[in-house]
Design a protein around this motif. Structure first.
Motif, mmCIF file in Angstrom:
data_model
loop_
_atom_site.group_PDB
_atom_site.id
_atom_site.type_symbol
_atom_site.label_atom_id
_atom_site.label_comp_id
_atom_site.label_asym_id
_atom_site.label_seq_id
_atom_site.Cartn_x
_atom_site.Cartn_y
_atom_site.Cartn_z
ATOM 1 N N GLU A 286 -10.468 21.554 -14.023
ATOM 2 C CA GLU A 286 -11.080 22.827 -14.569
ATOM 3 C C GLU A 286 -11.821 22.253 -15.761
ATOM 4 O O GLU A 286 -12.793 22.937 -16.190
ATOM 5 N N PHE B 255 -21.766 22.885 -6.850
ATOM 6 C CA PHE B 255 -21.206 22.337 -8.055
ATOM 7 C C PHE B 255 -20.139 21.339 -8.158
ATOM 8 O O PHE B 255 -20.269 20.353 -8.612
ATOM 9 N N TRP C 273 -20.631 27.239 -5.475
ATOM 10 C CA TRP C 273 -19.764 26.466 -5.688
ATOM 11 C C TRP C 273 -19.541 25.045 -5.235
ATOM 12 O O TRP C 273 -19.282 23.809 -5.834
ATOM 13 N N ASN D 103 -20.651 22.928 -16.906
ATOM 14 C CA ASN D 103 -21.360 24.437 -16.311
ATOM 15 C C ASN D 103 -22.680 24.411 -16.865
ATOM 16 O O ASN D 103 -23.464 24.748 -16.037
ATOM 17 N N ASP D 104 -23.139 24.436 -18.094
ATOM 18 C CA ASP D 104 -24.367 24.587 -18.510
ATOM 19 C C ASP D 104 -25.266 23.621 -17.776
ATOM 20 O O ASP D 104 -26.463 24.178 -17.300
ATOM 21 N N PHE E 23 -15.428 20.829 -14.740
ATOM 22 C CA PHE E 23 -16.206 21.967 -14.509
ATOM 23 C C PHE E 23 -16.911 22.787 -15.728
ATOM 24 O O PHE E 23 -18.017 22.924 -15.862
ATOM 25 N N LEU E 24 -16.011 22.990 -16.661
ATOM 26 C CA LEU E 24 -16.303 23.980 -17.761
ATOM 27 C C LEU E 24 -17.270 23.085 -18.764
ATOM 28 O O LEU E 24 -18.303 23.635 -19.156
ATOM 29 N N GLN F 206 -25.935 25.049 -14.271
ATOM 30 C CA GLN F 206 -26.635 26.015 -13.962
ATOM 31 C C GLN F 206 -28.103 25.975 -14.336
ATOM 32 O O GLN F 206 -28.872 26.745 -13.654
#
Length: 303
Positions: free
Chosen positions: A91, A10, A7, A98-99, A94-95, A102
């Motif tokens: 939020e 991220f 996190w 996300n890809d 971050f969504l 990762q």
């Protein structure tokens, strides 16, 4: 303690992409764009929205850093501290990213893990005691409470970069993922530089500087930073304990011209050798260097 926080990385990734603060690493963003592809218009929009929210809060040690670095579930704490609209903005950012994150995390994690293992091996308690003893003396710090420092390991580029003490009062971060292990002593020097700011310069030294230059935050910041860089990561104590070369041809800090290295190191070295705390005379000597900086150099604040 050397910690790999998914996190935390991220958050570091998202806030850096948003360019919300002058300290965001532009070379990181260029590297990530090259490897992960250009940001879409929608991704750029959410990052701009993130930037607007994040810019309303101080630059470090806020609930953002503490949530993403120190909490198992950061979102609970983020939600507590933001309006529902701002929470949705963070939020969504971050969504949306996300890809990309990762892919980067999977790619960089093995090297961060190797750094963690090697830093653990080099975490010498006897060496720490020797360095701490000198720093206590120089900074006239009497607080002898044993403190465990959490060192969070982050993404980096191949260019030597730094770290920060922007999470809380017992944590720092260093950027290591793309750094060669040959730089381990230099990175340990960066850790000690940040530890100075976290544990040593606040009790006696900073109040002394502030008393001499009340409200002159530019000068206060310059003196605070010049003092720390004269010790670590390429200064007097880095040379003494980590065998880092304090070459007169290499900058101690990007914002301090090389021509001032010898003078700064000599001033600090005299206090190390005499085993005496930094005092008003020391501050005056550093201010002489600052006064000699030309206008362009002087307007830049060391960070």
């Amino acid at each position: 303690k050397f910690i790999i926080s998914k996190w935390g990385n991220f958050y570091f990734f998202v806030q850096n992409l948003s360019n919300w603060h002058f300290s965001c690493r532009q070379n990181y963003n260029l590297l990530w764009e090259k490897e992960l592809g250009k940001l879409s218009p929608e991704e750029k929009r959410v990052l701009e929205d993130f930037k607007k929210v994040r810019s309303r809060f101080p630059s470090g040690k806020t609930f953002f850093e503490q949530s993403f670095f120190t909490k198992k579930d950061p979102w609970k704490n983020i939600k507590k501290n933001l309006s529902s609209q701002d929470y949705k903005t963070i939020e969504k950012t971050f969504l949306m990213l996300n890809d990309r994150f990762q892919i980067l995390y999977k790619q960089d994690y093995p090297s961060v893990k190797i750094w963690q293992e090697n830093l653990k091996k080099r975490n010498n308690e006897l060496l720490s005691k020797k360095i701490t003893k000198i720093l206590r003396l120089l900074y006239n710090t009497h607080n002898k409470t044993k403190k465990i420092i959490n060192v969070y390991l982050l993404f980096s580029s191949i260019d030597p970069r730094g770290g920060g003490a922007n999470i809380d009062e017992k944590s720092i971060s260093i950027e290591v993922s793309r750094q060669p292990l040959a730089l381990i002593d230099y990175m340990i020097g960066i850790i000690w530089h940040e530890v100075i700011h976290l544990c040593f310069d606040k009790e006696y030294f900073l109040p002394l500087v502030q008393k001499k230059f009340p409200e002159d935050w530019k000068t206060i910041s310059l003196i605070k930073e010049m003092t720390a860089i004269s010790l670590f990561p390429k200064g007097i104590l880095a040379n003494k304990f980590l065998k880092i070369n304090t070459s007169q041809k290499e900058t101690l800090h990007l914002k301090l011209p090389v021509k001032y290295n010898r003078q700064l190191l000599s001033i600090t070295d005299s206090y190390v050798k005499q085993q005496k705390p930094f005092d008003e005379k020391y501050i005056d000597q550093l201010y002489t260097i600052i006064s000699n900086l030309n206008k362009k150099e002087k307007c830049c604040t060391l960070e």
